[in-house]
Design a protein around this motif. Structure first.
Motif: not given
Length: 559
Positions: A98, A142, A83, A93-94
């Motif tokens: 995240h 994330g 990540l 970036t989720r």
């Protein structure tokens, strides 16, 4: 296992190199929020790997005394590294979760190297068919699944004669605010871990108060979600008519971020099809300091213990509650006192919690065994589970018996029995129109507010959302009373308690808004801290922020 032995087995790997640390102070992991993490990541002050390693080291510090974590994910560091690469090298970036570490209660299924046992050896080594929807949603958002939190075995549905926080596999979870503190249950480890900063947030489950009660008792925020807002798929059940899943954390806003990552419709859990919106709200956007302006709040006083019967604990909690009512009003809330539950007598005499659980677990609990990809115990019936538990030494039978399970075996009711269905329908009415919905409608209210000790039920019967926020701590003269069973103290000085807001079904946004405004104006969590000997000292910027590259299968071992 002694802490020194644990650390020797693990070895050490540097989490944060001093030469790379910024000169500005890094956030304290007791206080760390998701907003702090987002800011720290953006400034390159620390990474997800740093966080994971620091949390694992903090777990090691307290595991021998408090036992809040039953298992650490051996892949957590690797997942965090992937990540970090996504964020730093791929500029992806989720969202706010995240790289954020999370501990899941040990009844929430994960299709990875972690066990899912509900604290029982009857499920040790089993393989779930897939990730629970909760775990899958968090991964997609994330989050790093750091491990599994200890819990009261079988979410406290085995018998009455064992202690909050005890499980055969994990031993006895204890709270950090008093010696041998009863952590409340059954999301005990989740609440304790959140309270002393062993993870950014945690996830628990709730059937009869198992999020609200431990969150309140450990001085953190907990949200029992509306039944159906968060999927229960591949979560070890007690009864589908009352089970739900929700977040536990140190701040309301962290809870809001977590909920947005967890919630949503799931075709494998029909209850989620009742969600009245297709897009899950950004719950954190409702966290505003003026969130109580114009709120219509009611106090259902007829759920409080009658004055003549109040214990020392009741008196202290009600007194603290009365003291904050002017604060709520100054923040803009309009309070209707005695917005009472309309059918309180019927609720108190006719609601039947045990029947729902006895029949529900007899079928839904055993269906969980049947869906496993690998079921080493071979259990498929409740009688087989009873036999296993009575004969497996670590399950401590008959010290902790199986009476509730036996009641389930003895009943001839099924999920289709008219007597069962009639009682479930009555429970639902008593938990809605008879109490919560009735009060909200009769007095034209947005939400109810009351001490958390009185908020747990009737929310469970009709699936209403309730959030607890720190309110106070029992005073220095509070009598220490031992738990009826086990080695813990049920009461004692310095143990926290909370205040709750209850809303309509799927109205989590509103109660989050109210809870956040109250929290920001009061910050009661910091009025009294956990006992120093139970506070881990590892921080992001210390040499002790060390953790292993791999972890043993289980941290919590039976005593």
């Amino acid at each position: 296992m002694l802490l020194s032995s644990l650390l020797a087995v693990w070895g050490s790997v540097s989490a944060v190199h001093a030469a790379t640390l910024p000169y500005t102070p890094l956030p304290d992991l007791f206080d760390l929020t998701i907003d702090d993490i987002v800011t720290g990541f953006a400034a390159n002050h620390f990474t997800s790997v740093d966080l994971v390693k620091a949390y694992i080291a903090r777990i090691a510090e307290v595991q021998e005394t408090l036992r809040p974590v039953i298992e650490v994910n051996p892949e957590a560091i690797e997942i965090a590294q992937a990540l970090d690469i996504e964020r730093l090298n791929m500029n992806k970036t989720r969202g706010p979760l995240h790289g954020v570490p999370v501990l899941l209660k040990d009844n929430i299924g994960t299709a990875d190297l972690l066990n899912t046992t509900a604290g029982s050896y009857a499920l040790y080594g089993s393989i779930v068919p897939r990730d629970s929807t909760v775990a899958a949603n968090l991964r997609a958002a994330g989050a790093v699944i750091l491990g599994k939190a200890g819990m009261t075995e079988w979410a406290f549905w085995r018998s009455a004669n064992y202690t909050n926080g005890w499980s055969g596999r994990g031993g006895q979870v204890k709270g950090a605010y008093y010696y041998d503190q009863d952590p409340s249950g059954s999301s005990s480890g989740s609440a304790v871990a959140a309270s002393i900063g062993l993870s950014t947030f945690t996830v628990g489950s709730d059937t009869g108060g198992s999020i609200i009660s431990p969150a309140s008792t450990n001085g953190v925020v907990g949200l029992r979600t509306s039944t159906g807002l968060v999927s229960r798929s591949v979560v070890v059940p007690i009864t589908p008519v009352m089970d739900t899943v929700g977040p536990i954390g140190r701040t309301v806003k962290d809870i809001a971020y977590a909920l947005s990552g967890m919630a949503g419709k799931d075709p494998t859990d029909n209850a989620t099809m009742a969600i009245p919106f297709d897009t899950i709200p950004d719950y954190a956007s409702f966290c505003t300091e003026d969130g109580l302006q114009g709120a219509r709040l009611g106090i259902p006083r007829n759920i409080f213990t009658a004055a003549a019967n109040r214990t020392e604990l009741d008196v202290q909690q009600i007194s603290a509650f009365e003291a904050v009512l002017p604060i709520l009003q100054r923040l803009g809330a309009n309070i209707t006192d005695r917005a009472n539950y309309p059918n309180i007598t019927a609720y108190q005499t006719q609601a039947n919690f045990n029947l729902a659980c006895n029949v529900g677990f007899k079928y839904a609990g055993m269906d969980y065994f049947k869906q496993l990809r690998f079921n080493p115990s071979g259990i498929t019936t409740l009688q087989q589970l009873i036999n296993y538990t009575m004969n497996f030494k670590a399950e401590l039978y008959p010290v902790h018996n199986v009476d509730w399970w036996q009641a389930g075996v003895d009943t001839n009711l099924t999920l289709e029995s008219p007597e069962y269905l009639d009682q479930i329908a009555l429970n639902a009415w008593l938990g809605s129109n008879g109490t919560i919905q009735g009060a909200l409608d009769n007095y034209d209210l947005d939400a109810l507010v009351l001490p958390s000790v009185y908020s747990v039920r009737p929310t469970v019967y009709a699936g209403y959302p309730v959030i607890t926020v720190p309110l106070g701590f029992f005073n220095a003269t509070t009598k220490v009373i031992k738990s009826t069973y086990g080695p813990t103290n049920a009461t004692g000085p310095g143990i926290p308690f909370g205040i709750s807001f209850i809303g309509r079904r799927f109205d989590e946004a509103k109660i989050i808004q109210y809870a956040y405004a109250f929290e920001q104006a009061t910050q009661f969590r910091y009025a009294h801290l956990p006992m120093p000997q139970y506070m881990p000292t590892t921080q992001l910027n210390t040499v002790r922020a060390n953790a292993p590259a791999t972890c043993p299968a289980a941290l919590g071992l039976p005593y």
